[in-house]
Design an enzyme around this catalytic site. Structure first.
Site, PDB file in Angstrom:
ATOM      1  N   ARG A  71      28.466 -10.146  12.592  1.00  5.90           N
ATOM      2  CA  ARG A  71      28.671 -11.191  11.595  1.00  5.90           C
ATOM      3  C   ARG A  71      27.428 -11.273  10.700  1.00  5.90           C
ATOM      4  O   ARG A  71      26.323 -10.983  11.138  1.00  5.90           O
ATOM      5  CB  ARG A  71      28.883 -12.541  12.282  1.00  5.90           C
ATOM      6  CG  ARG A  71      30.201 -12.671  12.984  1.00  5.90           C
ATOM      7  CD  ARG A  71      30.417 -14.062  13.541  1.00  5.90           C
ATOM      8  NE  ARG A  71      29.550 -14.363  14.661  1.00  5.90           N
ATOM      9  CZ  ARG A  71      28.447 -15.090  14.598  1.00  5.90           C
ATOM     10  NH1 ARG A  71      28.085 -15.648  13.460  1.00  5.90           N
ATOM     11  NH2 ARG A  71      27.707 -15.307  15.655  1.00  5.90           N
ATOM     12  N   GLY A 215      34.131 -10.852  13.255  1.00  9.79           N
ATOM     13  CA  GLY A 215      34.334 -12.166  12.661  1.00  9.79           C
ATOM     14  C   GLY A 215      34.292 -12.181  11.139  1.00  9.79           C
ATOM     15  O   GLY A 215      34.770 -13.127  10.514  1.00  9.79           O
ATOM     16  N   LYS A 222      36.708 -16.640  13.585  1.00  9.37           N
ATOM     17  CA  LYS A 222      35.678 -17.617  13.209  1.00  9.37           C
ATOM     18  C   LYS A 222      36.030 -18.320  11.885  1.00  9.37           C
ATOM     19  O   LYS A 222      35.772 -19.512  11.721  1.00  9.37           O
ATOM     20  CB  LYS A 222      34.327 -16.924  13.080  1.00  9.37           C
ATOM     21  CG  LYS A 222      33.884 -16.156  14.326  1.00  9.37           C
ATOM     22  CD  LYS A 222      33.699 -17.059  15.507  1.00  9.37           C
ATOM     23  CE  LYS A 222      33.075 -16.296  16.683  1.00  9.37           C
ATOM     24  NZ  LYS A 222      32.974 -17.133  17.876  1.00  9.37           N
ATOM     25  N   HIS A 242      34.034 -24.263  19.301  1.00  6.30           N
ATOM     26  CA  HIS A 242      33.588 -22.953  19.781  1.00  6.30           C
ATOM     27  C   HIS A 242      33.401 -23.069  21.295  1.00  6.30           C
ATOM     28  O   HIS A 242      32.272 -23.139  21.792  1.00  6.30           O
ATOM     29  CB  HIS A 242      32.267 -22.606  19.070  1.00  6.30           C
ATOM     30  CG  HIS A 242      31.776 -21.222  19.323  1.00  6.30           C
ATOM     31  ND1 HIS A 242      30.447 -20.888  19.318  1.00  6.30           N
ATOM     32  CD2 HIS A 242      32.435 -20.064  19.557  1.00  6.30           C
ATOM     33  CE1 HIS A 242      30.308 -19.586  19.541  1.00  6.30           C
ATOM     34  NE2 HIS A 242      31.498 -19.071  19.693  1.00  6.30           N
ATOM     35  N   CYS A 266      25.412 -16.296  25.459  1.00  2.00           N
ATOM     36  CA  CYS A 266      24.949 -17.090  26.609  1.00  2.00           C
ATOM     37  C   CYS A 266      25.927 -16.981  27.783  1.00  2.00           C
ATOM     38  O   CYS A 266      25.889 -17.799  28.701  1.00  2.00           O
ATOM     39  CB  CYS A 266      24.784 -18.556  26.229  1.00  2.00           C
ATOM     40  SG  CYS A 266      23.337 -18.887  25.224  1.00  2.00           S
ATOM     41  N   ASP A 289      36.644 -18.253  23.890  1.00  2.68           N
ATOM     42  CA  ASP A 289      35.797 -18.439  22.700  1.00  2.68           C
ATOM     43  C   ASP A 289      36.107 -19.702  21.893  1.00  2.68           C
ATOM     44  O   ASP A 289      35.188 -20.309  21.372  1.00  2.68           O
ATOM     45  CB  ASP A 289      35.926 -17.208  21.789  1.00  2.68           C
ATOM     46  CG  ASP A 289      34.797 -17.113  20.766  1.00  2.68           C
ATOM     47  OD1 ASP A 289      33.650 -17.434  21.122  1.00  2.68           O
ATOM     48  OD2 ASP A 289      35.065 -16.717  19.622  1.00  2.68           O
ATOM     49  N   ASN A 385      25.749  -5.117  19.897  1.00  2.00           N
ATOM     50  CA  ASN A 385      26.915  -5.966  19.589  1.00  2.00           C
ATOM     51  C   ASN A 385      28.218  -5.148  19.634  1.00  2.00           C
ATOM     52  O   ASN A 385      29.192  -5.482  18.973  1.00  2.00           O
ATOM     53  CB  ASN A 385      26.733  -6.616  18.214  1.00  2.00           C
ATOM     54  CG  ASN A 385      27.758  -7.711  17.940  1.00  2.00           C
ATOM     55  OD1 ASN A 385      28.141  -8.462  18.850  1.00  2.00           O
ATOM     56  ND2 ASN A 385      28.240  -7.792  16.706  1.00  2.00           N
ATOM     57  N   ARG A 387      31.768  -3.942  20.949  1.00  6.82           N
ATOM     58  CA  ARG A 387      32.820  -4.875  21.379  1.00  6.82           C
ATOM     59  C   ARG A 387      34.000  -4.175  22.026  1.00  6.82           C
ATOM     60  O   ARG A 387      34.266  -3.014  21.756  1.00  6.82           O
ATOM     61  CB  ARG A 387      33.342  -5.632  20.140  1.00  6.82           C
ATOM     62  CG  ARG A 387      32.306  -6.484  19.422  1.00  6.82           C
ATOM     63  CD  ARG A 387      32.078  -7.776  20.139  1.00  6.82           C
ATOM     64  NE  ARG A 387      31.063  -8.597  19.511  1.00  6.82           N
ATOM     65  CZ  ARG A 387      31.056  -9.920  19.563  1.00  6.82           C
ATOM     66  NH1 ARG A 387      32.005 -10.580  20.187  1.00  6.82           N
ATOM     67  NH2 ARG A 387      30.085 -10.604  19.007  1.00  6.82           N
ATOM     68  N   ARG A 418      20.229 -21.231  26.345  1.00  9.66           N
ATOM     69  CA  ARG A 418      19.167 -20.580  27.119  1.00  9.66           C
ATOM     70  C   ARG A 418      17.917 -21.423  27.023  1.00  9.66           C
ATOM     71  O   ARG A 418      17.259 -21.451  25.988  1.00  9.66           O
ATOM     72  CB  ARG A 418      18.879 -19.187  26.557  1.00  9.66           C
ATOM     73  CG  ARG A 418      19.957 -18.198  26.848  1.00  9.66           C
ATOM     74  CD  ARG A 418      19.651 -16.853  26.217  1.00  9.66           C
ATOM     75  NE  ARG A 418      20.744 -15.945  26.502  1.00  9.66           N
ATOM     76  CZ  ARG A 418      20.790 -15.137  27.553  1.00  9.66           C
ATOM     77  NH1 ARG A 418      19.770 -15.079  28.392  1.00  9.66           N
ATOM     78  NH2 ARG A 418      21.836 -14.361  27.752  1.00  9.66           N
ATOM     79  N   ASP A 523      27.560 -17.454  41.012  1.00  7.59           N
ATOM     80  CA  ASP A 523      26.981 -18.623  41.665  1.00  7.59           C
ATOM     81  C   ASP A 523      27.060 -19.875  40.799  1.00  7.59           C
ATOM     82  O   ASP A 523      26.834 -20.984  41.292  1.00  7.59           O
ATOM     83  CB  ASP A 523      25.529 -18.327  42.078  1.00  7.59           C
ATOM     84  CG  ASP A 523      25.483 -17.464  43.324  1.00  7.59           C
ATOM     85  OD1 ASP A 523      26.061 -17.886  44.346  1.00  7.59           O
ATOM     86  OD2 ASP A 523      24.926 -16.357  43.257  1.00  7.59           O
ATOM     87  N   ASN A 524      27.401 -19.715  39.537  1.00 12.81           N
ATOM     88  CA  ASN A 524      27.623 -20.911  38.708  1.00 12.81           C
ATOM     89  C   ASN A 524      28.801 -21.726  39.223  1.00 12.81           C
ATOM     90  O   ASN A 524      28.961 -22.899  38.872  1.00 12.81           O
ATOM     91  CB  ASN A 524      27.826 -20.522  37.236  1.00 12.81           C
ATOM     92  CG  ASN A 524      26.547 -19.952  36.634  1.00 12.81           C
ATOM     93  OD1 ASN A 524      25.453 -20.221  37.136  1.00 12.81           O
ATOM     94  ND2 ASN A 524      26.681 -19.156  35.583  1.00 12.81           N
TER      95      ASN A 524
HETATM   96  C1  OXD Z   1      30.202 -15.122  18.559  1.00 12.96           C
HETATM   97  C2  OXD Z   1      31.384 -14.337  18.907  1.00 12.96           C
HETATM   98  O1  OXD Z   1      29.287 -14.600  17.919  1.00 12.96           O
HETATM   99  O2  OXD Z   1      32.265 -14.862  19.605  1.00 12.96           O
HETATM  100  O3  OXD Z   1      30.156 -16.289  18.932  1.00 12.96           O
HETATM  101  O4  OXD Z   1      31.468 -13.172  18.498  1.00 12.96           O
HETATM  102 MN    MN Z   2      31.978 -16.951  19.807  1.00 14.68          MN
END
Ligand code: OXD
Ligand code: MN
Length: 615
Positions: A71, A215, A222, A242, A266, A289, A385, A387, A418, A523-524
């Site tokens: 993006r 995106g 998006k 989001h 994240c 997402d 990045n 995909r 983070r 573990d989350n």
């Molecule tokens: C983002 C995606 O960047 O979902 O949030 O690609």
């Molecule tokens: Mn996203």
């Protein structure tokens, strides 16, 4: 189908207008069939843009140009009538000026290409929460991805009838072809200064030019489902967020649905598909997402996933981090900018095993694989990045009700980012407004890995509600919208709001992989279980200056490695000094950005937090 088969006069007129401007050689109306998908994919393979993968049925690899890999936030515009309506965090150009510039670029831009008319639906076709769009594009890659990411085809035109509402989405790669010219297997796009990802919120219109990637080009995601939908949601009294949506089942078989907003990169997709380490608990996926949420007649907030596929980041996805994503992408998947192995499979950094022999990297160069499964920065075989585009229905943990047109009732909303320091593993807001406050301060600390500017390290890059790059209007007004919706609702029925942080660090502790004080990933589930019980009113929390936090012993640590049992007290206590610094940073550097649009309720929460920390 041709333009003449379109029964909706407004759609037909708009398509004709765009044909006049963009001057494609042909126009084709997509029916959404498998035969159409196969035909267009064959066209991409024959022209050298796509490579079939011998190891993955009906799956293909595309390589983009190095200048078109993500993006482009600095080329993304919210072109509302006034700059104030777009707010301080969006790029703005006057709509008349932007339209004039882009009309210049669009004129003749589809010469030598076919223009595809893609009728698509965000959300289950026919659901009262769903919305329809029409994307016009000159990219076969976009049509193929839209087939996976949205519901495409004749069924959408049928629902639209002769006067249904749709969001017009115009897209061009911005690379017209001269007579007899072809792409020659090279990804078409425009130079960076000619890329425009533009939104006209008052008209609910999207114009995208010059990029073919993710995106920027798959306009349902998006651009529509977040930037334009957030404006529609503000006006109609709902939420376009989001956020992932997950279904959590406890050992007694009781179910709760949870949404979560985390900035990009994240681990949202990983959390949505998590395999719990604690016995008897189960996570299933509704979405990874985007969540559209509306209040139901019973006063509860219901969410749908407007998408039909996952557009996931490949590097870092492994059997350990997200086995369910790997299985989702085993077949019928489009890979972009991954590396290609000699036996016709894809490979990426941290896939969990080293590659063998030779690899073709994302730039198309053949190189010897390395003995490790990571590569030095800048020399990656897969672009960071890179995909996978995979159908959601292929996910082994997709919840059976993921396409329920009514949506699923939400019990909890999570925020996270983070934060190597200050923010604990989990804390719960005192009430809705305090939850909005927590969402408004979400951010990630800038690390040496993410900047070359040493003076920035340790500072917080705020990404409120993880929606900063995706909100179609003034973020101050967005906060007010959340507050207003909460004020109107039945307080007992509102979701509870939590702030989680999987990323606390202690780099000096040699026992901790990567220095992380919490193992994360599966573990989350230990934190999700605590949240689940909180939603049932369990006596598992203590009241602290920052909100409700786990009572000692209330986080299940059965089977947790000893070194994490030792770090747990530190990450479940209040770092008073750290929070006082946080208050100062929000007061001096974050909130002033929103000027008079900042709701007073958030300043009250900030004052209250400071008072509690000092008392
Ligand atoms: C983002 C995606 O960047 O979902 O949030 O690609
Ligand atoms: Mn996203």
């Amino acid at each position: 189908m041709t333009i003449n088969d379109i029964k909706h006069p407004k759609i037909k007129a708009w398509v004709e207008e765009v044909v006049k401007m963009c001057q494609p050689d042909d126009v084709y109306v997509c029916d959404g069939s498998q035969a159409e998908y196969d035909r267009l994919m064959k066209k991409c393979v024959d022209s050298g843009l796509a490579t079939p993968l011998a190891k993955k049925p009906n799956s293909f690899l595309f390589r983009s140009l190095p200048s078109d890999v993500a993006r482009v936030e600095n080329r993304t515009f919210i072109s509302s009538k006034t700059q104030d309506a777009a707010g301080p965090t969006n790029n703005w150009i006057n709509p008349d000026e932007l339209k004039a510039t882009m009309t210049g670029l669009y004129t003749g831009c589809m010469k030598g290409r076919t223009m595809y008319v893609i009728p698509f639906c965000m959300g289950p076709v026919g659901s009262s929460i769903s919305k329809n769009g029409i994307e016009l594009t000159d990219s076969e890659y976009v049509v193929l991805n839209m087939h996976i990411m949205t519901r495409v085809g004749t069924k959408v035109l049928d629902v639209l009838g002769t006067d249904g509402t749709f969001v017009p989405c115009l897209h061009s790669v911005g690379k017209p072809l001269a007579e007899g010219e072809t792409d020659g297997g090279i990804w078409p796009c425009a130079d960076i200064e000619n890329k425009y990802i533009s939104h006209f919120p008052e008209e609910r219109l999207i114009w995208s030019y010059g990029s073919g990637y993710g995106g920027n080009a798959l306009l349902g995601k998006k651009c529509f489902a977040l930037r334009i939908a957030s404006v529609i949601a503000r006006d109609e009294g709902w939420l376009a967020e989001h956020m992932l949506i997950l279904k959590l089942t406890n050992p007694q078989g009781e179910v709760k649905y949870i949404t979560g907003a985390f900035p990009s990169a994240c681990g949202k997709t990983n959390l949505a598909m998590l395999i719990p380490t604690i016995p008897g608990w189960k996570v299933e996926t509704i979405g990874d997402d985007i969540a559209w949420m509306k209040f139901g007649k019973d006063g509860r907030l219901y969410a749908i996933n407007p998408e039909a596929g996952f557009f996931g980041v490949a590097p870092g996805t492994s059997a350990e981090s997200n086995k369910n994503a790997l299985i989702s992408a085993e077949k019928n998947t489009i890979f972009t900018n991954c590396a290609l192995t000699e036996d016709g499979d894809v490979w990426w950094e941290q896939i969990g095993y080293p590659a063998k022999g030779k690899l073709v990297d994302w730039k198309g160069n053949t190189r010897d694989a390395l003995p490790k499964d990571t590569s030095p920065k800048g020399e990656e075989f897969a672009h960071p990045n890179a995909r996978f585009t995979a159908p959601a229905a292929q996910c082994p943990c997709i919840a059976p009700e993921w396409e329920n047109p009514e949506g699923v009732p939400i019990s909890a909303i999570l925020f996270g980012g983070r934060r190597p320091s200050t923010v604990p593993l989990v804390h719960q807001s005192r009430n809705w407004n305090h939850g909005v406050f927590l969402g408004s301060i979400v951010g990630s600390e800038i690390t040496a890995a993410s900047t070359i500017d040493a003076s920035q390290v340790g500072k917080i890059r705020r990404d409120p509600f993880a929606i900063l790059p995706f909100c179609g209007y003034n973020m101050g007004d967005y906060f007010s919208h959340w507050i207003k919706l909460g004020a109107k609702a039945d307080q007992d029925k509102l979701p509870k709001i939590f702030y989680v942080n999987w990323f606390r660090k202690d780099d000096d502790n040699k026992n901790l992989p990567g220095g992380f004080m919490w193992p994360g990933y599966s573990d989350n589930s230990r934190v999700l279980a605590w949240i689940f019980d909180r939603c049932n009113g369990a006596d598992n929390a203590i009241d602290t200056p920052i909100g409700f936090m786990p009572k000692e012993g209330s986080i299940n640590t059965d089977g947790l490695a000893d070194h994490y049992k030792k770090t747990l007290p530190a990450i479940t206590s209040v770092d008073k000094e750290g929070w006082l610094k946080e208050v100062k940073d929000v007061r001096e550097n974050h909130y002033p950005k929103f000027g008079s649009h900042l709701p007073k309720e958030l300043v009250e929460c900030l004052d209250d937090l400071e008072k509690r920390l000092n008392s």
